[in-house]
Design a protein around this motif. Structure first.
Motif, PDB file in Angstrom:
ATOM      1  N   ASP A   1     -12.607  16.545-127.309  1.00  0.00           N
ATOM      2  CA  ASP A   1     -13.708  15.904-127.990  1.00  0.00           C
ATOM      3  C   ASP A   1     -13.727  16.652-129.362  1.00  0.00           C
ATOM      4  O   ASP A   1     -13.963  15.994-130.511  1.00  0.00           O
ATOM      5  CB  ASP A   1     -14.965  16.146-127.305  1.00  0.00           C
ATOM      6  N   ILE A   2     -13.501  18.157-129.506  1.00  0.00           N
ATOM      7  CA  ILE A   2     -13.544  18.884-130.681  1.00  0.00           C
ATOM      8  C   ILE A   2     -12.632  18.158-131.719  1.00  0.00           C
ATOM      9  O   ILE A   2     -12.563  18.169-132.710  1.00  0.00           O
ATOM     10  CB  ILE A   2     -13.379  20.211-130.460  1.00  0.00           C
ATOM     11  N   ILE A   3     -11.144  18.260-131.137  1.00  0.00           N
ATOM     12  CA  ILE A   3      -9.928  17.684-131.763  1.00  0.00           C
ATOM     13  C   ILE A   3     -10.089  16.343-132.186  1.00  0.00           C
ATOM     14  O   ILE A   3      -9.924  16.077-133.660  1.00  0.00           O
ATOM     15  CB  ILE A   3      -8.670  17.853-130.757  1.00  0.00           C
ATOM     16  N   LEU A   4     -10.606  15.456-131.537  1.00  0.00           N
ATOM     17  CA  LEU A   4     -10.797  14.003-132.097  1.00  0.00           C
ATOM     18  C   LEU A   4     -12.015  13.680-133.104  1.00  0.00           C
ATOM     19  O   LEU A   4     -11.992  13.183-133.902  1.00  0.00           O
ATOM     20  CB  LEU A   4     -10.972  12.982-131.009  1.00  0.00           C
ATOM     21  N   GLY A   5     -12.825  14.717-132.997  1.00  0.00           N
ATOM     22  CA  GLY A   5     -14.013  14.589-133.957  1.00  0.00           C
ATOM     23  C   GLY A   5     -13.571  15.145-135.178  1.00  0.00           C
ATOM     24  O   GLY A   5     -13.893  14.693-136.332  1.00  0.00           O
ATOM     25  N   ILE A   6     -12.918  16.306-135.229  1.00  0.00           N
ATOM     26  CA  ILE A   6     -12.146  16.995-136.500  1.00  0.00           C
ATOM     27  C   ILE A   6     -11.491  15.869-137.048  1.00  0.00           C
ATOM     28  O   ILE A   6     -11.552  15.628-138.382  1.00  0.00           O
ATOM     29  CB  ILE A   6     -11.580  18.257-136.267  1.00  0.00           C
ATOM     30  N   SER A   7     -10.661  15.284-136.173  1.00  0.00           N
ATOM     31  CA  SER A   7      -9.635  14.418-136.801  1.00  0.00           C
ATOM     32  C   SER A   7     -10.428  13.217-137.272  1.00  0.00           C
ATOM     33  O   SER A   7      -9.839  12.579-138.447  1.00  0.00           O
ATOM     34  CB  SER A   7      -8.640  14.013-135.728  1.00  0.00           C
ATOM     35  N   GLU A   8     -11.423  12.621-136.872  1.00  0.00           N
ATOM     36  CA  GLU A   8     -12.257  11.500-137.148  1.00  0.00           C
ATOM     37  C   GLU A   8     -12.945  11.910-138.624  1.00  0.00           C
ATOM     38  O   GLU A   8     -13.034  11.009-139.244  1.00  0.00           O
ATOM     39  CB  GLU A   8     -13.378  11.341-136.191  1.00  0.00           C
ATOM     40  N   MET A   9     -13.332  13.219-138.808  1.00  0.00           N
ATOM     41  CA  MET A   9     -13.847  13.520-140.191  1.00  0.00           C
ATOM     42  C   MET A   9     -12.763  13.192-141.335  1.00  0.00           C
ATOM     43  O   MET A   9     -13.145  12.907-142.483  1.00  0.00           O
ATOM     44  CB  MET A   9     -14.183  14.928-139.894  1.00  0.00           C
ATOM     45  N   PHE A  10     -11.342  13.398-140.897  1.00  0.00           N
ATOM     46  CA  PHE A  10     -10.467  13.077-141.896  1.00  0.00           C
ATOM     47  C   PHE A  10      -9.973  11.789-142.214  1.00  0.00           C
ATOM     48  O   PHE A  10      -9.078  11.581-142.809  1.00  0.00           O
ATOM     49  CB  PHE A  10      -9.126  13.990-141.817  1.00  0.00           C
ATOM     50  N   GLY A  11     -10.726  10.815-141.028  1.00  0.00           N
ATOM     51  CA  GLY A  11     -10.288   9.348-141.160  1.00  0.00           C
ATOM     52  C   GLY A  11      -9.125   9.045-140.373  1.00  0.00           C
ATOM     53  O   GLY A  11      -8.356   8.008-140.306  1.00  0.00           O
TER      54      GLY A  11
ATOM     55  N   ARG B   1       1.706   4.513-133.874  1.00  0.00           N
ATOM     56  CA  ARG B   1       0.577   4.555-133.862  1.00  0.00           C
ATOM     57  C   ARG B   1      -0.480   5.314-134.817  1.00  0.00           C
ATOM     58  O   ARG B   1      -1.586   5.048-135.171  1.00  0.00           O
ATOM     59  CB  ARG B   1      -0.230   4.516-132.482  1.00  0.00           C
ATOM     60  N   LEU B   2       0.320   6.410-135.053  1.00  0.00           N
ATOM     61  CA  LEU B   2      -0.093   7.599-135.785  1.00  0.00           C
ATOM     62  C   LEU B   2      -0.047   7.558-137.365  1.00  0.00           C
ATOM     63  O   LEU B   2      -0.787   7.932-138.237  1.00  0.00           O
ATOM     64  CB  LEU B   2      -0.046   8.983-135.234  1.00  0.00           C
ATOM     65  N   LYS B   3       1.049   6.947-137.580  1.00  0.00           N
ATOM     66  CA  LYS B   3       1.696   7.217-139.008  1.00  0.00           C
ATOM     67  C   LYS B   3       0.601   6.483-140.058  1.00  0.00           C
ATOM     68  O   LYS B   3       0.466   7.138-141.237  1.00  0.00           O
ATOM     69  CB  LYS B   3       3.055   6.511-139.083  1.00  0.00           C
ATOM     70  N   GLU B   4       0.307   5.399-139.948  1.00  0.00           N
ATOM     71  CA  GLU B   4      -0.685   4.945-141.032  1.00  0.00           C
ATOM     72  C   GLU B   4      -1.927   5.596-141.053  1.00  0.00           C
ATOM     73  O   GLU B   4      -2.510   5.906-142.054  1.00  0.00           O
ATOM     74  CB  GLU B   4      -0.846   3.426-140.512  1.00  0.00           C
TER      75      GLU B   4
ATOM     76  N   ARG C   1      -7.545   8.744-136.375  1.00  0.00           N
ATOM     77  CA  ARG C   1      -8.065   8.459-135.240  1.00  0.00           C
ATOM     78  C   ARG C   1      -6.841   8.806-133.960  1.00  0.00           C
ATOM     79  O   ARG C   1      -5.821   8.301-134.088  1.00  0.00           O
ATOM     80  CB  ARG C   1      -8.202   6.935-135.061  1.00  0.00           C
ATOM     81  N   LEU C   2      -7.171   9.705-133.375  1.00  0.00           N
ATOM     82  CA  LEU C   2      -5.965  10.030-132.410  1.00  0.00           C
ATOM     83  C   LEU C   2      -6.288   9.455-131.102  1.00  0.00           C
ATOM     84  O   LEU C   2      -7.578   9.062-130.853  1.00  0.00           O
ATOM     85  CB  LEU C   2      -6.243  11.618-132.385  1.00  0.00           C
ATOM     86  N   PRO C   3      -5.388   9.299-130.262  1.00  0.00           N
ATOM     87  CA  PRO C   3      -5.662   8.609-128.835  1.00  0.00           C
ATOM     88  C   PRO C   3      -6.562   9.364-127.908  1.00  0.00           C
ATOM     89  O   PRO C   3      -6.462  10.675-128.029  1.00  0.00           O
ATOM     90  CB  PRO C   3      -4.107   8.480-128.265  1.00  0.00           C
ATOM     91  N   GLU C   4      -7.236   8.698-127.104  1.00  0.00           N
ATOM     92  CA  GLU C   4      -8.167   8.994-126.319  1.00  0.00           C
ATOM     93  C   GLU C   4      -7.423   9.975-125.288  1.00  0.00           C
ATOM     94  O   GLU C   4      -6.269   9.517-124.710  1.00  0.00           O
ATOM     95  CB  GLU C   4      -9.194   8.351-125.604  1.00  0.00           C
ATOM     96  N   ASN C   5      -7.918  10.716-124.695  1.00  0.00           N
ATOM     97  CA  ASN C   5      -7.188  11.529-123.562  1.00  0.00           C
ATOM     98  C   ASN C   5      -7.973  11.621-121.884  1.00  0.00           C
ATOM     99  O   ASN C   5      -7.296  11.947-121.133  1.00  0.00           O
ATOM    100  CB  ASN C   5      -6.739  13.091-123.863  1.00  0.00           C
ATOM    101  N   PHE C   6      -9.124  11.174-122.065  1.00  0.00           N
ATOM    102  CA  PHE C   6     -10.067  11.043-121.021  1.00  0.00           C
ATOM    103  C   PHE C   6     -10.786   9.975-120.774  1.00  0.00           C
ATOM    104  O   PHE C   6     -11.050   9.305-121.876  1.00  0.00           O
ATOM    105  CB  PHE C   6     -10.656  12.116-120.538  1.00  0.00           C
TER     106      PHE C   6
ATOM    107  N   HIS D   1      -7.489   7.986-147.331  1.00  0.00           N
ATOM    108  CA  HIS D   1      -9.013   7.757-146.771  1.00  0.00           C
ATOM    109  C   HIS D   1     -10.138   8.303-147.685  1.00  0.00           C
ATOM    110  O   HIS D   1     -10.089   9.290-148.328  1.00  0.00           O
ATOM    111  CB  HIS D   1      -8.916   8.565-145.564  1.00  0.00           C
ATOM    112  N   ARG D   2     -11.178   7.216-148.016  1.00  0.00           N
ATOM    113  CA  ARG D   2     -12.328   7.700-148.870  1.00  0.00           C
ATOM    114  C   ARG D   2     -13.404   8.258-147.935  1.00  0.00           C
ATOM    115  O   ARG D   2     -13.424   7.938-146.658  1.00  0.00           O
ATOM    116  CB  ARG D   2     -12.770   6.452-149.241  1.00  0.00           C
TER     117      ARG D   2
END
Length: 526
Positions: free
Chosen positions: A272-282, A196-199, A284-289, A205-206
């Motif tokens: 939230d911090i981790i998912l937000g930072i990761s989203e900035m790079f395009g 789920r993460l490899k792609e 998407r990490l899985p939700e944890n809560f 990412h633009r």
């Protein structure tokens, strides 16, 4: 490098700039270099641990994958019948299992040695003292590498999946290393699946201003939870549980509830911090809560809390144990002794006991954590056994369909979740006497007459109450949609305005609040 630091903010800002400047095909390489650098800030020698996991997992997965390719080529070339395929596959799986076991022993062995050596030594020392042999053991003084539990579980999940032929192994060592090293999830998770993460990791990412803003909003929300709620309630809760001779009765309940709120605000805020930072790079990490405090049963709660870890345990421990040969033998024995119904429960009980024992010891190397896990197991199995009775009672009483009863179920689930945490903050022998003190209402009058003032002054208490209320309202308003999706539906001036207000609240009441300073995230220890 702490997530709550100017250094981390500067690191992410520079990395974002580089990430979107370079051509898309180099982006994942920039992430790998940055992730190794980030880990190096925690301790240069620590890089060797995830590097060893990366190399071992890459090599062993390739070996297992090459055998699978060999089997596929043989089937295509020889066109064997069903019996021949089964015999060939059994021989092949036996060879592949040796490589899998090697990988599990190596990686979990490193984790076990680093995390549980002192726990083992303390138990040996205790046994020797009971036997009348005096002396003290020499304990190891090493520090646990950053995120070792997270990347170990994630990489072992990948190796098991390749063994089970869910997908083909990654051919590139550097790409495998990025999957292990990816810096945001090294701190507090989540535990991701490779397929789920490899792609997300390797695709170009633009730059997107909308994505950058959405990620930034989620980062702000995470810092709000951490700095306004978790770091404010933590000292008060620690004061209660750290002074058992002073605070008893209802104060114990107050302390445990405080620690649970701190844990949720701290852990989910970090996610939230981790998912937000990761989203900035395009990415998407899985939700944890998923709003765990809205749960109406303990089983539902654990499906919503630390979801990636519980999914890992369910897939890689619960199902294998419940379908194992040992479970079948015990089930057959139970069937002969107590009938078919008991036989059907044995695999579930055995798997649940195993999962919760591992869950406890994963959280901490002490018997307190083991007892915490076993207490959760008992509550889970009891709720499962009584579920039929509850359904029967609910069908007889119409009021159980109302919102009032649903609210009661949520409150009940919250306190049932809180109770096992008493084993973490108090010696096991004191848990039941202190629980009895809570039921008697000891200290209630003192608390009502202003005893809370010894724990936190009124302005901070008001800020904390408003912060918790704000978190609850945000969860209620957003529902299953999530904060990011809810904000994205608003007109941009409103969305950005709310973000600015949140930033101001954070600025005034969080990091710069009187007498408080940013603390490391609780789940960094794992």
């Amino acid at each position: 490098m702490a997530l709550v630091s100017y250094g981390f903010g500067f690191f992410c800002a520079v990395l974002l700039l580089l990430y979107y400047i370079v051509p898309g095909r180099f982006q994942w390489r920039i992430l790998l270099a940055a992730s190794i650098l980030f880990y190096g800030f925690a301790g240069p020698l620590w890089i060797l641990y995830p590097a060893a996991s990366s190399v071992s997992v890459w090599y062993l997965a390739r070996k297992i994958g090459s055998m699978t390719d060999q089997y596929r080529n043989w089937v295509q070339k020889e066109q064997p019948d069903r019996t021949q395929k089964k015999a060939y596959n059994q021989r092949l799986k036996a060879r592949q299992k040796r490589f899998l076991i090697l990988g599990l022993l190596l990686n979990f062995g490193i984790l076990a040695v680093l995390k549980y050596t002192n726990f083992l030594l303390s138990n040996v020392e205790g046994i020797l003292h009971l036997a009348g042999i005096s002396g003290e053991m020499e304990y190891a003084d090493w520090v646990l590498p950053l995120g070792i539990s997270y990347y170990t579980f994630q990489s072992m999940g990948y190796l098991i999946d390749v063994y089970q032929r869910k997908y083909d192994p990654e051919k590139s060592l550097l790409r495998t290393a990025l999957f292990v090293f990816y810096f945001p999830q090294l701190t507090v998770g989540p535990i991701s699946r490779f397929d789920r993460l490899k792609e997300e990791l390797y695709s170009p990412h633009r730059f997107s201003m909308d994505r950058l803003a959405a990620g930034g909003q989620r980062v702000l929300w995470g810092y709000f939870k951490k700095l306004v709620v978790a770091d404010r309630i933590g000292p008060a809760a620690s004061m209660i549980t750290g002074s058992p001779e002073i605070y008893g009765g209802v104060y114990v309940l107050l302390g445990i509830v405080g620690h649970v709120i701190q844990l949720y605000a701290d852990f989910s805020g970090g996610i939230d911090i981790i998912l937000g930072i990761s989203e900035m790079f395009g990415i998407r990490l899985p939700e944890n809560f998923d709003r765990p405090f809205s749960s109406r049963s303990l089983a539902e709660f654990w499906r919503r809390w630390h979801m990636t870890l519980m999914q890992w345990f369910r897939e890689y421990i619960f199902f294998p144990v419940s379908t194992s040969q040992a479970a079948r033998k015990l089930s057959a024995a139970a069937g002969r002794l107590a009938g078919k119904k008991a036989a059907g429960k044995v695999p579930v009980y055995l798997a649940s006991l195993t999962v919760w024992s591992v869950t406890g010891i994963w959280h901490g190397a002490s018997w307190n954590w083991v007892l915490w896990g076993l207490a959760n197991c008992v509550f889970m199995l009891l709720s499962q056994e009584l579920s039929g009775l509850f359904r029967s009672l609910q069908s007889r009483f119409p009021f159980t369909d109302g919102r009032g009863y649903q609210c009661f179920q949520k409150v009940r689930t919250f306190f049932v979740f809180c109770l096992p945490w008493m084993f973490i903050y108090y010696p096991a022998a004191e848990v039941f006497p202190r629980l009895l003190g809570i039921l008697k209402g000891e200290g209630l009058l003192s608390l009502m007459l202003g005893g809370y003032g010894t724990l936190m002054d009124t302005p901070d208490l008001m800020i904390l109450g408003l912060g918790i209320l704000f978190m609850a309202l945000a969860g209620q308003i957003c529902g299953n949609e999530g904060l990011k999706e809810r904000l994205s539906r608003l007109p941009w001036p409103v969305s950005y305005g709310l973000s600015f207000v949140l930033f101001l609240i954070l600025l005034v009441t969080g990091v710069y609040g009187r007498g408080y300073e940013a603390r490391q995230f609780i789940y960094n220890r794992f």
